[in-house]
Design a protein around this motif. Sequence first.
Motif, PDB file in Angstrom:
ATOM      1  N   THR A  85       4.820  -0.103  68.543  1.00  0.00           N
ATOM      2  CA  THR A  85       5.017  -1.460  68.019  1.00  0.00           C
ATOM      3  C   THR A  85       5.421  -2.411  69.138  1.00  0.00           C
ATOM      4  OG1 THR A  85       5.773  -0.534  65.919  1.00  0.00           O
ATOM      5  CG2 THR A  85       6.297  -2.849  66.318  1.00  0.00           C
ATOM      6  N   VAL A  86       4.792  -3.569  69.163  1.00  0.00           N
ATOM      7  CA  VAL A  86       5.139  -4.590  70.164  1.00  0.00           C
ATOM      8  C   VAL A  86       6.517  -5.153  69.822  1.00  0.00           C
ATOM      9  CG1 VAL A  86       4.491  -6.837  71.127  1.00  0.00           C
ATOM     10  CG2 VAL A  86       2.724  -5.140  70.629  1.00  0.00           C
ATOM     11  N   TYR A 127       6.106  -8.665  75.062  1.00  0.00           N
ATOM     12  CA  TYR A 127       4.685  -8.347  74.869  1.00  0.00           C
ATOM     13  C   TYR A 127       4.364  -6.877  75.115  1.00  0.00           C
ATOM     14  CZ  TYR A 127       4.734 -13.385  75.109  1.00  0.00           C
ATOM     15  OH  TYR A 127       5.047 -14.702  74.878  1.00  0.00           O
ATOM     16  N   LEU A 128       5.383  -6.100  75.468  1.00  0.00           N
ATOM     17  CA  LEU A 128       5.183  -4.660  75.651  1.00  0.00           C
ATOM     18  C   LEU A 128       5.670  -3.912  74.409  1.00  0.00           C
ATOM     19  CD1 LEU A 128       6.287  -4.083  79.364  1.00  0.00           C
ATOM     20  CD2 LEU A 128       3.974  -4.415  78.477  1.00  0.00           C
ATOM     21  N   SER A 129       5.224  -2.679  74.271  1.00  0.00           N
ATOM     22  CA  SER A 129       5.613  -1.864  73.113  1.00  0.00           C
ATOM     23  C   SER A 129       7.052  -1.378  73.260  1.00  0.00           C
ATOM     24  CB  SER A 129       4.682  -0.659  73.005  1.00  0.00           C
ATOM     25  OG  SER A 129       4.895   0.191  74.132  1.00  0.00           O
TER      26      SER A 129
END
Length: 508
Positions: A140-141, A97-99
């Motif tokens: 971007t995730v 869920y992080l970039s």
Amino acid sequence: MSGEYILEIEDLTKEFPGVRALDKVNLKVKKGEIHSLCGENGAGKSTLMSVISGVYPKGSYDGKVFFKGKETNYHNVKDSEKEGLAIIHQELALSPYLSIYENIFLGHMKTRFGIIHWDQYIRESKKYLTRVGLNENPATVVSKLGIGKQQLVEIARALSKQVELLILDEPTSSLNDDESAKLLDLMLEFKAQGITSVMISHKLNEVLRVADTVTVLRDGKSISSFDVKADKLTEDMIIRDMVGRDLTHRFPERKSSPGETILEVKDWTVYHPEYHTIKVVDNVSFYLRKGEILAFCGPMGAGRTELMMSVYGKSYGSRSEGEVYIKGNRVNLHSAKEAISAGLGYVSEDRKSLGLILIQDIKTNISHSSLDKISRFGVVNSQQEIEEAEKYRRELRIKTPSINQLTRNLSGGNQQKVVVSRTLLADPDIFIVDEPTRGIDVGAKSEIYDILNDLVKAGKSVIMISSELPEALGMADRIYVMNEGKIKGMLMHEEATQEKIMRMALVG
């Protein structure tokens, strides 16, 4: 310690309850080389890498590990990372869920007066993304990326920690041929830049393509080390030391005489689980005969897994259209339970998420799908459960001290055998096996192939999804080729070649 070597291991021994995973292992890795570690599942490769990188801290093993000429005293992975050693596991350790840029610098971001300068990290991440050849927006995730690109993010993260020794555990096991080739080229680029790599891999053709040195482990012992060029190393030489014998036939021979059609799928269309107007499987028709091994080939994203999961009790997709016939009768299966009752068995490609309950023991994992067979009036017959689990432990040669061992403690190949055991106990007429030998060694592969052949000999039928074209060519009676959710064509065993399959997938 010699300055020629960046990593040296002396008489390393590591024990778990009831199991000696490593037994006086010795290993030397030269600076700036690509060193490959080969061995059967359960040989101790991943355990060895976990000791080297500090997953198992100093004091939990016997023997010595030297990195850059100095004996290590790591208490955790952060200690080894500080010294320039990074490990990339087979199961990627990214936060979905992080970039991209947050994942690259996660755990080692610097702050000023408690403030993180995000713009600086976005700019810096581009430098590492360029080095690994990933042309993506750093914001971007990660969950939006495919597995191949996620792997590159992991490597970019390792580079951001100024890595000198990069350990890659089965780096190409989930990648298609193009992605694998790019990753191997990247390793050769790193070598040119002076970075040392240790690669654990079962794909021997890839090992011989990039490795300078190959070390073979067997049953927790270091068996041999080869200089690839000087020793004119071949796949057969590696296999001989891995399994302790010559494997004369990589794919066991069998006489094929398929009978009547047992499964027929007509005009089958499946829609994406989230985007309900997108067709993932588009108007597919195929049939399977009794006593036949049928393979489905095609590039990653071709729709093979989605097709089989949707046929198996609509386990994939928002909705599906078309007809399914089993033994001539039309069926409408709405769940995995109904599919099992109808005589279907499914071995998932993702054994850890979809195939096993890792926190439960081997015995319970094997019996899960067959509780009605080993119970009476809703009470499980514990003795029968033990007998069935022991039977499959023996027959499939699952390496474990006990069927009460937690499944998460097994090697990948032995976990795969537990999934196969569970399907065998349910005794289906049709076995669907999705990438049955992904991430397992040649010895375990040979055993899986024997199991599939025995099933066919007993009158069962097998559908095999495989990304390894030699495997499909060596095992299947017929091959369906898929791409973009459609069947592009079908080849009989006698006429099939790798070139024809690839041409059919890409051109049709």
